[in-house]
Design an enzyme around this catalytic site. Structure first.
Site, short mmCIF file in Angstrom:
data_model
loop_
_atom_site.label_atom_id
_atom_site.label_comp_id
_atom_site.label_asym_id
_atom_site.label_seq_id
_atom_site.Cartn_x
_atom_site.Cartn_y
_atom_site.Cartn_z
N SER A 100 32.86 44.54 52.02
CA SER A 100 32.04 45.70 51.68
C SER A 100 31.43 46.32 52.93
CB SER A 100 30.91 45.30 50.73
OG SER A 100 31.43 44.80 49.51
N1 SAH Z 1 31.48 40.08 48.53
C1 SAH Z 1 32.69 40.39 49.26
C2 SAH Z 1 33.27 41.73 48.85
C3 SAH Z 1 34.54 41.50 48.18
S1 SAH Z 1 35.42 42.82 47.44
C4 SAH Z 1 32.51 40.31 50.75
O1 SAH Z 1 31.38 40.14 51.21
O2 SAH Z 1 33.49 40.39 51.49
C5 SAH Z 1 35.45 42.24 45.76
C6 SAH Z 1 36.04 40.88 45.53
O3 SAH Z 1 35.90 40.59 44.14
C7 SAH Z 1 37.52 40.76 45.84
O4 SAH Z 1 37.74 39.69 46.71
C8 SAH Z 1 38.17 40.49 44.47
O5 SAH Z 1 39.30 39.64 44.52
C9 SAH Z 1 37.02 39.83 43.73
N2 SAH Z 1 37.08 39.90 42.27
C10 SAH Z 1 37.51 40.92 41.48
N3 SAH Z 1 37.41 40.60 40.18
C11 SAH Z 1 36.89 39.31 40.14
C12 SAH Z 1 36.57 38.41 39.08
N4 SAH Z 1 36.74 38.71 37.79
N5 SAH Z 1 36.08 37.19 39.41
C13 SAH Z 1 35.90 36.83 40.72
N6 SAH Z 1 36.19 37.65 41.75
C14 SAH Z 1 36.68 38.88 41.48
#
Ligand code: SAH
Length: 226
Positions: free
Chosen positions: A69
């Site tokens: 993000s």
């Molecule tokens: N918090 C992260 C941002 C990740 S982007 C960081 O600091 O880098 C969003 C993430 O959510 C992705 O890795 C995606 O695979 C995950 N995601 C999407 N749907 C999800 C679900 N139902 N359960 C767990 N993770 C999920």
């Protein structure tokens, strides 16, 4: 290729200070959040060769169709959560692990769930090497972690079409949940405060764009985001 040596030198630290000032100028005022951003070496959460991007206020690809993000978004969501030392926090979407590291720097106890195996494994390896110790779970964040509930705070870091009921149930009375709610084009940052089971306050805090929150788990990149 990832950084092998986990180097965090004066140049990286200088770039982080600049990033913190940029976030301040964009309206982030929570000093504990800014302090955590100043501490966590964001460049180590991205593939090597992208140092020039690591301290720009931008989202960035981390593989498997997902992104780390934007720093402003991390700071904004973390501020809305009003993190206190010792808070028990559930994060949905471990991704690169950067947001989890920020929460840990602020003294939270972190439980983080990721549905993409590759990202789950990478984040676990990196955070452990950096000395950050959340509890890692490979699974579907829609279900939360009933066995570990209730949580003081819950943070969703992917675009949720709506706030999952299971997660509201797993929030403590007095707890706060923050999630970007909307379709895949744009989402409204939403904060839910659970005053009691039947008294839930919802406020909205502007528009953001996240990769989608997907159902189930994926071993093979099927759950590709936007
Ligand atoms: N918090 C992260 C941002 C990740 S982007 C960081 O600091 O880098 C969003 C993430 O959510 C992705 O890795 C995606 O695979 C995950 N995601 C999407 N749907 C999800 C679900 N139902 N359960 C767990 N993770 C999920």
């Amino acid at each position: 290729m990832k950084y092998n040596d986990l180097e965090d030198n004066y140049r990286h630290k200088g770039l982080r200070k600049k990033l913190v000032e940029e976030l301040r100028s964009k309206g982030i005022t929570n000093e504990a959040v800014l302090e955590a951003i100043n501490k966590v070496p964001r460049h180590l959460f991205m593939a090597s060769g992208f140092l020039d991007f690591a301290y720009k206020d931008q989202a960035f690809p981390i593989g498997a169709g997902q992104t780390i993000s934007q720093p402003y978004t991390v700071a904004f969501q973390t501020s809305l959560l009003d993190i206190q030392k010792g808070d028990k926090v559930l994060e949905i979407g471990t991704g690169s692990g950067y947001q989890a590291a920020i929460l840990l720097e602020m003294g939270a106890r972190v439980f983080t769930i990721e549905r993409q195996k590759e990202l789950f494994l990478n984040a676990q390896a990196l955070l452990t090497r950096l000395g950050y110790h959340p509890r890692f779970f490979y699974g579907d964040g829609y279900e939360g972690l009933p066995a570990f509930a209730p949580f003081d705070k819950i943070l969703i870091t992917a675009a949720a079409p709506e706030i999952p009921e299971a997660l509201i149930r797993q929030l403590k009375t007095g707890g706060i949940l923050v999630a970007p709610v909307g379709d895949s084009d744009t989402q409204e940052m939403t904060r839910l405060i659970k005053h009691s089971k039947d008294d839930i306050e919802i406020t909205r805090h502007g528009y953001f764009v996240f990769v989608p929150m997907m159902k189930g788990t994926s071993n093979n990149g099927n759950g590709k985001g936007a």
